[in-house]
Enzyme design. Structure first.
Site, PDB file in Angstrom:
ATOM      1  N   SER A   7      14.915  47.186  20.025  1.00  0.00           N
ATOM      2  CA  SER A   7      14.854  48.641  19.917  1.00  0.00           C
ATOM      3  C   SER A   7      15.782  49.141  18.811  1.00  0.00           C
ATOM      4  O   SER A   7      15.360  49.876  17.901  1.00  0.00           O
ATOM      5  CB  SER A   7      15.264  49.244  21.271  1.00  0.00           C
TER       6      SER A   7
ATOM      7  N   ARG B 250      10.691  51.902  29.045  1.00  0.00           N
ATOM      8  CA  ARG B 250      11.824  51.121  29.589  1.00  0.00           C
ATOM      9  C   ARG B 250      12.725  51.974  30.453  1.00  0.00           C
ATOM     10  O   ARG B 250      13.255  51.514  31.457  1.00  0.00           O
ATOM     11  CB  ARG B 250      12.635  50.508  28.439  1.00  0.00           C
TER      12      ARG B 250
ATOM     13  N   ASP C 104       8.870  51.805  18.994  1.00  0.00           N
ATOM     14  CA  ASP C 104      10.110  51.940  19.776  1.00  0.00           C
ATOM     15  C   ASP C 104      10.087  53.213  20.609  1.00  0.00           C
ATOM     16  O   ASP C 104      10.557  53.217  21.743  1.00  0.00           O
ATOM     17  CB  ASP C 104      11.354  51.926  18.880  1.00  0.00           C
TER      18      ASP C 104
ATOM     19  N   HIS D 118      25.288  52.260  14.540  1.00  0.00           N
ATOM     20  CA  HIS D 118      24.528  52.498  15.767  1.00  0.00           C
ATOM     21  C   HIS D 118      25.320  51.994  16.956  1.00  0.00           C
ATOM     22  O   HIS D 118      25.983  50.967  16.872  1.00  0.00           O
ATOM     23  CB  HIS D 118      23.163  51.816  15.725  1.00  0.00           C
TER      24      HIS D 118
ATOM     25  N   LYS E   8      14.651  50.246  14.558  1.00  0.00           N
ATOM     26  CA  LYS E   8      14.916  51.570  13.972  1.00  0.00           C
ATOM     27  C   LYS E   8      15.836  51.455  12.761  1.00  0.00           C
ATOM     28  O   LYS E   8      15.648  52.116  11.752  1.00  0.00           O
ATOM     29  CB  LYS E   8      15.601  52.478  15.004  1.00  0.00           C
TER      30      LYS E   8
HETATM   31  N1  URA Z   1      19.893  52.354  22.118  1.00  0.00           N
HETATM   32  C1  URA Z   1      18.661  52.159  21.598  1.00  0.00           C
HETATM   33  O1  URA Z   1      18.309  52.710  20.558  1.00  0.00           O
HETATM   34  N2  URA Z   1      17.846  51.328  22.254  1.00  0.00           N
HETATM   35  C2  URA Z   1      18.198  50.687  23.376  1.00  0.00           C
HETATM   36  O2  URA Z   1      17.414  49.949  23.893  1.00  0.00           O
HETATM   37  C3  URA Z   1      19.479  50.900  23.914  1.00  0.00           C
HETATM   38  C4  URA Z   1      20.330  51.752  23.260  1.00  0.00           C
END
Ligand code: URA
Length: 467
Positions: A201, A186, A179, A89, A205
């Site tokens: 966040s 946000r 999220d 990620h 996930k």
């Molecule tokens: N990527 C995400 O999934 N969440 C964030 O808050 C910032 C980047």
């Protein structure tokens, strides 16, 4: 005897955080339940997000928040596959499309090393996001492929992994719904750039994928959410700590992000760039993208037991790309998720970078910025470049608004390059001619050329393995 528990009220929880107190785990759970069952309003959720942004979170709160979010809906469990589950990620960037290459590279490696039950030995269950702030989103890019379904049900997600070794989906209404709701809020209240909220966040996930291992690409530099090296390093250590606490082997790479990654930024343009690479068409402007992809995949292959060291993993990753195995895996994933793979059969980027997905696609307008003087390409504000891409139509003004498939930028020069006056720097593309002006001027102001060679940071600044 246990004390009777006091009923919790969101206004009190907001006040606590506003006044700098630490929230208890039940308070955090109450907040997350409330946003999902809609008993807490967007205004209240926004107020608490802003209070968290300003006051921060203690280590206990930071452990509780992603856990509550992770379990706010369904979670995905790949253990019945008896395979090694791993994901990557990124904290978000401009032209950052490594997911589109890494998923098929790892899938190809897993398909080549099946389990005794004939299942790919490595599976990549990627739950991705949409464009956020100035950065693009993997889902928006994938959805430019006609028919591609990013909203698989969890059984469909499971089946795709079982046959293809990777699948890429978004949060469904039931998968980490907290999220999805907080992310959208946000983006609209100026609370993206919070290490705590980014950690919660991303990790909610990723942990909902029940991974064996996770590799994080934490960006630092002018295009990152966390611009300073220290802030990015802090974010990386929070995420590694959160993943490790939850039992997932987590590694973070701090990577320099001072210019768009690769040759293009924009939804379909980025898909095209990745398909070109998988079809062994390597443009010099894609070199940084290929390097970062191989380094991240190299770490993943190493953690999955396919390479003795991350460096050997990077070599293996490049072999998988060059052999065409990643491209075959890509076609399998796209077809399994309903995408029309015939759009990849001719190499479109060679014809024209603005080439369209369909022959009946809209007209695409373009304008090119050139070097105003000779010298070295010294710097740019990469966040502004990201906003320019969004302004050209690649991003949505409100959650749910459609994004343009063809809008974006093409990079003709990289930082440090020596240029003569008039050398093309960036071409802007848009489906609406009127959208070219503002991004053109924004970019023009940020691109700097100087007489001497600039000092540039290396692509990989640091690898963080413990929080
Ligand atoms: N990527 C995400 O999934 N969440 C964030 O808050 C910032 C980047």
């Amino acid at each position: 005897m246990t004390q009777p528990t006091q009923p919790l009220h969101i206004v009190d929880i907001i006040r606590h955080k506003r006044d700098g107190l630490a929230l208890s785990t039940p308070e955090i759970q109450h907040f997350i339940h409330g946003i999902v069952d809609r008993s807490i309003t967007d205004a209240q959720a926004s107020a608490l997000l802003m209070a968290i942004f300003l006051r921060g979170l203690s280590p206990q709160e930071l452990a509780a928040l992603p856990t509550a979010m992770r379990f706010s809906g369904d979670t995905f469990d790949a253990t019945p596959l008896h395979t090694f589950t791993i994901d990557k990620h990124s904290t978000g960037g401009v032209g950052d499309k490594t997911s589109l290459l890494i998923a098929p590279i790892l899938a190809a490696a897993g398909l080549a090393a099946p389990t005794p039950a004939g299942i790919p030995g490595i599976c990549v269950p990627m739950i991705s996001g949409r464009s956020l702030g100035h950065t693009g989103g993997t889902l928006d890019k994938l959805e430019t492929i006609p028919g591609f379904n990013t909203q698989l049900t969890l059984p469909q997600f499971f089946d795709t992994l079982k046959t293809c070794g990777a699948a890429l989906i978004g949060q469904t209404p039931t998968l980490v719904p907290a999220d999805r709701i907080l992310y959208a809020l946000r983006d609209h209240i100026g609370t993206i750039e919070s290490p705590n909220l980014i950690t919660a966040s991303i990790m909610s996930k990723k942990l909902a994928e029940s991974l064996n291992a996770l590799v994080l690409d934490v960006k630092t530099g002018s295009g990152a959410f966390m611009k300073s090296y220290d802030d990015s390093r802090y974010l990386a250590s929070l995420m590694v700590q959160t993943g490790t606490l939850a039992g997932t082997r987590t590694v973070a790479l701090l990577t320099t992000h001072d210019q768009p990654l690769g040759r293009f930024a924009g939804n379909w343009l980025e898909v095209q760039e990745c398909v070109d690479i998988m079809q062994q068409v390597r443009h010099p402007m894609s070199a940084d993208l290929i390097e970062l992809t191989n380094i991240l995949s190299g770490w993943m292959l190493h953690l999955a037991g396919q390479a003795d060291t991350p460096a050997q993993g990077a070599v293996l990753s490049d072999q998988i790309l060059r052999s065409g195995a990643a491209y075959q895996a890509w076609l399998g994933i796209i077809a399994a998720q309903g995408g029309d793979t015939s759009v990849f059969h001719s190499s479109r980027t060679q014809n024209a970078p603005s080439s369209a997905i369909h022959d009946d696609a809209p007209r695409i307008y373009s304008r090119t910025l050139t070097a105003s003087t000779s010298g070295y390409f010294a710097s740019m504000d990469c966040t502004q470049a990201g906003w320019a891409v969004q302004g050209l139509g690649a991003g949505s003004a409100k959650p749910g608004d459609p994004v343009s498939a063809h809008a974006g930028i093409q990079v003709h020069a990289k930082l440090g390059q020596q240029l003569t006056q008039g050398h093309p720097l960036i071409t802007l593309y848009s489906e609406e001619e009127s959208l070219l002006d503002e991004p053109y001027h924004m970019l023009q102001e940020t691109l700097q050329i100087q007489p001497s060679a600039p000092h540039l940071q290396p692509l990989i600044r640091e690898v963080i393995t413990t929080g």
